[in-house]
Design a protein around this motif. Structure first.
Motif: not given
Length: 240
Positions: A181-182, A193-200, A202-206, A221-226
């Motif tokens: 995906i990256g 993409l949808s996911t139930h894995n909380p790692e995803h 932070f791994t690949v999303a902008d 950004p994931p660090i703020e939204a999640l």
């Protein structure tokens, strides 16, 4: 802007499932949609794909509204990658990828030389060209996911929509999928993409879209939204 979603409402039988979603995505970015079962992710994806029409709001891809567009025109802009796909017939991997060219061909037209060339190019990008003549039903779940991504690439759409793509994969194949995906984002594709894995995320999303009961709890950004507090509220459990 590759994807713009503004004030999006939609559902079934007059009952709204998605309520007032706003989000956006630039070319070469990944948007991760996160939320518990029943929060409206699937309906949101069906709205993005033009499978159901919104009751309010708009979805624009490359500046073009998808509202009311014929399905073939939508398919030239948005490609769908399901989490699992098992055909009834033992099509070859090449046949499955060639199906992505349907929106580029006339009705009843056989695949042309250019279609086969694009299919092989997509297989090579995924590193699975050696599987071209293998029955799709005879390969592993991880390999099938790569084939479905190759089919989407062959479709020539710039926006790829993935519904829980890692749901049926083991941990190693999930990490391989995140790498792919990256790589797709680096090629210039936009990926939702949808996911139930909380790692995803932070791994690949902008960007991340956190949903609850059809609404956007947070977008950014994931660090703020999640953050842990928001995730705890949405999932009803303490999270760090």
């Amino acid at each position: 802007m590759l994807l713009e979603v503004k004030g999006l409402w939609g559902g079934y039988g007059g009952r709204p499932i998605v309520r007032g979603i706003d989000c956006r995505l630039e070319q070469g970015e990944v948007l991760s949609v996160v939320g518990p079962n029943g929060c409206g992710k699937t309906t949101f994806f069906r709205l993005l794909l033009g499978l159901i029409q919104p009751t309010q709001g708009d979805v624009r891809v490359g500046g073009v509204s998808l509202i009311g567009l014929p399905s073939g025109e939508v398919a030239r802009r948005v490609a769908y990658i399901p989490q699992n796909h098992t055909p009834i017939f033992a099509y070859t991997v090449l046949d499955i990828v060639l199906m992505g060219r349907a929106s580029q061909m006339r009705r009843y037209q056989s695949p042309r030389r250019i279609d086969r060339e694009r299919a092989f190019e997509a297989l090579e990008r995924m590193g699975i060209e050696n599987l071209a003549h293998t029955p799709y039903t005879a390969i592993s779940g991880g390999q099938r996911q790569m084939v479905l991504i190759a089919r989407a690439i062959c479709q020539d759409a710039k926006l790829l929509v993935m519904d829980e793509p890692g749901a049926s994969l083991d941990y190693a194949n999930q990490q391989r999928l995140m790498d792919v995906i990256g790589e797709l984002a680096e090629m210039g594709y936009g990926v939702v993409l949808s996911t139930h894995n909380p790692e995803h995320p932070f791994t690949v999303a902008d960007r991340a879209l956190l949903m609850q009961e059809g609404e956007a709890v947070a977008f950014g950004p994931p660090i703020e939204a999640l953050c842990g507090e928001r995730l705890g509220e949405v999932y009803g459990m303490e999270m760090d």
